[in-house]
Design an enzyme around this catalytic site. Structure first.
Site, PDB file in Angstrom:
ATOM      1  N   TYR A 167      -2.138  -5.004  -7.231  1.00  0.00           N
ATOM      2  CA  TYR A 167      -1.416  -4.163  -5.941  1.00  0.00           C
ATOM      3  C   TYR A 167      -2.750  -3.011  -5.404  1.00  0.00           C
ATOM      4  O   TYR A 167      -2.923  -2.951  -4.290  1.00  0.00           O
ATOM      5  CB  TYR A 167      -0.078  -3.607  -6.168  1.00  0.00           C
ATOM      6  CG  TYR A 167       0.362  -2.735  -5.156  1.00  0.00           C
ATOM      7  CD1 TYR A 167       1.021  -3.315  -3.945  1.00  0.00           C
ATOM      8  CD2 TYR A 167       0.254  -1.345  -5.208  1.00  0.00           C
ATOM      9  CE1 TYR A 167       1.477  -2.188  -2.957  1.00  0.00           C
ATOM     10  CE2 TYR A 167       0.810  -0.353  -4.397  1.00  0.00           C
ATOM     11  CZ  TYR A 167       1.262  -0.935  -3.188  1.00  0.00           C
ATOM     12  OH  TYR A 167       1.921  -0.103  -2.156  1.00  0.00           O
TER      13      TYR A 167
ATOM     14  N   LYS B 191      -4.731  -2.662  -1.824  1.00  0.00           N
ATOM     15  CA  LYS B 191      -4.564  -1.695  -0.955  1.00  0.00           C
ATOM     16  C   LYS B 191      -5.893  -0.901  -0.880  1.00  0.00           C
ATOM     17  O   LYS B 191      -6.123  -0.161   0.277  1.00  0.00           O
ATOM     18  CB  LYS B 191      -3.350  -0.639  -1.449  1.00  0.00           C
ATOM     19  CG  LYS B 191      -2.021  -0.947  -1.421  1.00  0.00           C
ATOM     20  CD  LYS B 191      -1.762  -0.607   0.043  1.00  0.00           C
ATOM     21  CE  LYS B 191      -0.244  -0.982   0.340  1.00  0.00           C
ATOM     22  NZ  LYS B 191       0.198  -1.060   1.698  1.00  0.00           N
TER      23      LYS B 191
END
Lengths: 255, 454
Positions: A158, A162
């Site tokens: 993740y 990002k």
């Protein structure tokens, strides 16, 4: 149109079922919000988000994203044209934490997390940026995360996505500045939402109400560039970023 | 005609947008732009000198007709003071040409740098509203190019009154015939007096305003308690030859104002902080004479003090500012006081606040002036606070039966705007007749849904 205090009337939300997005839209509905296009993958979830907003007097349209369709981007353009007169604000709130257990996820699982957090929103942003350029004004607010600032093993897939989105947004910001389009990158710390449910709080954890009201405040102040929420994360991460790898590993191991 | 894209905003420097700017040099070219927009499906807004504070003269991604080159003088009658001019000529130019000939503009706002077209479209007012009404009252006729072609309009047409105060949404005004007002000198005979609070000010204005052609009060919105609303009142009339000392009579109609230093490139933050504004307001009040009668002042000092500083709007910093102006009817003095009181308690610091009494309004549907008290205040943007504070004021204004001024607005709620302007549906009917293709619009019109019929 945006008013002089940066309050938008027409908004496109990527990640239309995101909790931070929903709370932010609720706050904006008390200001100048008129119409929203919610973009996401899950039709039912989008419809229930839309219902919640309509009860607050906001007109809603939804657009179901289909990542397997190469024409998906141009369908998004049609959906925007059909539902909104102007696009005053694009809010990118797409987020899928997933796990970081890459052995179990396998190549496809990893790709899905990166697709959802980075590839999808970036390619849709290209379509939306073009609409904003042609209309001659607009703002883009991109929700980023400190998880991508100093990456740790618990959420690195993740986090890396990002980080990619964050970097993409920085470049986009520079490209769009001469076209009167303001890009704001909002790096959130740990926010208690559905996505982070069951995880242990990190330093400076905030709840979703605080997160969204700070986000609206940043919009109202006309902030551009990078905004940290809460703002003290800026100083914390200035230190964390400078830590030698081994110390960072030990530190992030413990949390 | 080829246009070029340029970033434009209003005087408050908020919410700019990129527009396709066309600068026609003849009425014919205006008609051509309108015809070509019909073909390309683009919309149009006319723009003059950009002195509207908000988004009235811009239309993102669409066409702006910059009328500034339509600045000819077609006819002037120096006996009656009737002049026919292009809509792009500025009041500054009119003053420079006609003051030496003994004619003054019928109405001047706080700046000379507005065009005749803009003055009509916003139906601007000046310090003489309580006596002479607004700019539209002094227009004998005008030429409008709407999407239906060239139209000659005069006050007997309802299209005329939809265009006066119509914010450029009925078409492009290209010419106007205006009744100027006769003067003997280019000077103003001014009485200055101080009022130590709002009640005293209201009392002085109610009882003696009508003795003067021009009247305005500067209010200190920071002082509170027994000093709440302390003010400096300046009122005057055009000086007559006999009011001047003999030595000055030879050049009695001399008028050649200089624009002073420009403000430096926009400072990264506003120097108008609460502390500096408070200090300025206190100094201004105390340096003003308690009472001084018959002082001879130049037109620029009396009417346009800020025109002496070029680009003063940049002093409000990079996020721009909002000028909030409202009117509440006579009899609603409590609402006025409530707003002044709320402002002095709030953290809003207004560098300039002026109060004036309006006289009768005119037949325009969207014109701002109507009998009552009008207050204008400036607030720098870019912090939390102003947005909700102005929303709060809107509610007081609406409840008192008042309204806000479109030429100043950049943020009112659309539903409150339509509640403040009950004649909007009537105006929409006439406008739709003038512009059935919906060719004319503006960022302001979109923001406030001015063109959307219910």
């Amino acid at each position: 149109m945006n008013d002089s205090t940066s309050m938008p009337q027409n908004v496109v939300v990527l990640g239309g079922t995101s909790e931070i997005a929903t709370h932010t839209l609720r706050l904006l509905s008390g200001r100048r919000l008129k119409k929203v296009l919610l973009v996401g993958r899950n039709k039912n979830a989008l419809e229930s988000s839309a219902m919640g907003l309509e009860s607050l007097g906001v007109d809603c349209a939804i657009h179901v994203r289909d990542t397997t369709d190469i024409k998906s981007a141009s369908r998004l353009e049609d959906a925007v044209k059909e539902s909104l007169d102007t696009v005053d604000l694009v809010l990118v709130a797409t987020g899928m934490l997933g796990s970081s257990d890459f052995e179990n996820l396998g190549p496809l699982g990893v790709a899905e997390i990166i697709e959802t957090n980075f590839v999808g929103p970036s390619s849709e942003l290209v379509v939306l940026a073009d609409i904003l350029k042609r209309q001659g004004f607009g703002s883009i607010v991109i929700i980023s995360s400190v998880a991508g600032v100093r990456v740790r093993k618990d959420n690195f897939i993740y986090g890396s996505a990002k980080a990619g989105l964050d970097a993409f947004a920085q470049g986009l910001s520079q490209c769009l500045a001469p076209h009167n389009i303001r890009v704001t990158i909002v790096r959130f710390g740990f926010v208690r939402t559905r996505m982070t449910k069951g995880l242990k709080d990190a330093p400076m954890t905030i709840d979703v109400d605080t997160a969204s009201s700070l986000l609206v405040a940043a919009i109202e102040k006309g902030k551009t560039g990078v905004v940290w929420i809460p703002s003290n994360l800026k100083f914390l991460f200035a230190i964390l970023r400078a830590l030698p790898t081994k110390i960072w590993w030990k530190l992030s191991e413990r949390s | 005609m080829v246009g070029h894209f340029e970033l434009v905003s209003g005087w408050g420097r908020t919410s700019p947008s990129y527009c396709d700017i066309h600068r026609p040099i003849s009425d014919q070219e205006v008609a051509e732009i309108i015809e070509s927009a019909k073909r390309t499906g683009k919309q149009i807004v006319p723009r003059g000198l950009g002195r509207s504070y908000g988004d009235a003269a811009q239309l993102g991604g669409n066409i702006v007709i910059d009328v500034r080159s339509l600045d000819h003088i077609y006819a002037c009658d120096l006996d009656s003071g009737l002049i026919s001019v292009g809509a792009g000529i500025s009041l500054d130019a009119l003053m420079r040409i006609f003051i030496p000939m003994g004619w003054f503009v019928p109405v001047t706002p706080g700046t000379r740098f507005v065009t005749v077209g803009g003055a009509i479209a916003a139906d601007v007012h000046g310090k003489n509203h309580h006596v002479d009404g607004s700019f539209g009252n002094h227009v004998a006729s005008l030429t409008l190019i709407s999407s239906k072609g060239v139209m000659e309009l005069d006050p007997s047409n309802e299209e005329f009154w939809a265009t006066v105060g119509g914010m450029g949404l009925t078409g492009t005004i290209v010419r106007a015939t205006i009744r100027m007002s006769k003067i003997e000198t280019s000077l103003i005979k001014v009485d200055t007096e101080r009022a130590s609070n709002i009640d005293e000010l209201i009392n002085i204005m109610e009882t003696t305003d009508d003795n003067y052609k021009y009247s305005v009060a500067w209010i200190d919105l920071i002082s509170s308690g027994k000093n709440l609303g302390r003010s400096v009142l300046t009122r005057g009339d055009h000086a007559l030859l006999e009011d001047l000392p003999a030595a000055k009579r030879k050049k009695a109609r001399y008028f050649d104002p200089k624009v002073g230093l420009k403000a430096p490139l926009s400072p990264p933050f506003s120097p108008l902080t609460p502390l500096t504004v408070r200090t300025f307001n206190t100094l201004w009040y105390h340096k003003s004479p308690t009472r001084k009668l018959g002082e001879i002042q130049e037109i620029t000092k009396f009417f346009h003090p800020l025109d002496g500083v070029g680009d003063w709007n940049k002093l409000y910093g990079p996020k721009g500012f909002c000028q909030y102006q409202f009117v509440v009817p006579f009899g609603q003095e409590d609402a006025l006081k409530q707003i002044i009181d709320a402002t002095s308690r709030s953290k809003m610091t207004s560098f300039l606040a002026v109060l004036k009494r309006f006289g009768e309004g005119n037949a325009s549907h969207l014109s701002f002036p109507s009998p009552g008290w009008t207050l204008a205040l400036d607030v720098a943007l870019g912090a939390l606070g102003p947005a909700k504070y102005f929303d709060y004021l809107d509610n007081i204004v609406l409840k008192a039966g008042g309204k806000i001024y479109l030429a100043k607005d950049s943020r009112v709620r659309p539903d409150l705007f339509s509640a403040m302007y009950p004649n909007l549906p009537k105006w929409q009917v006439i406008r739709d007749r003038l512009d059935p293709d919906n060719l004319f619009s503006s960022d302001l019109a979109k923001r406030l849904s001015i063109l959307e019929t219910k």
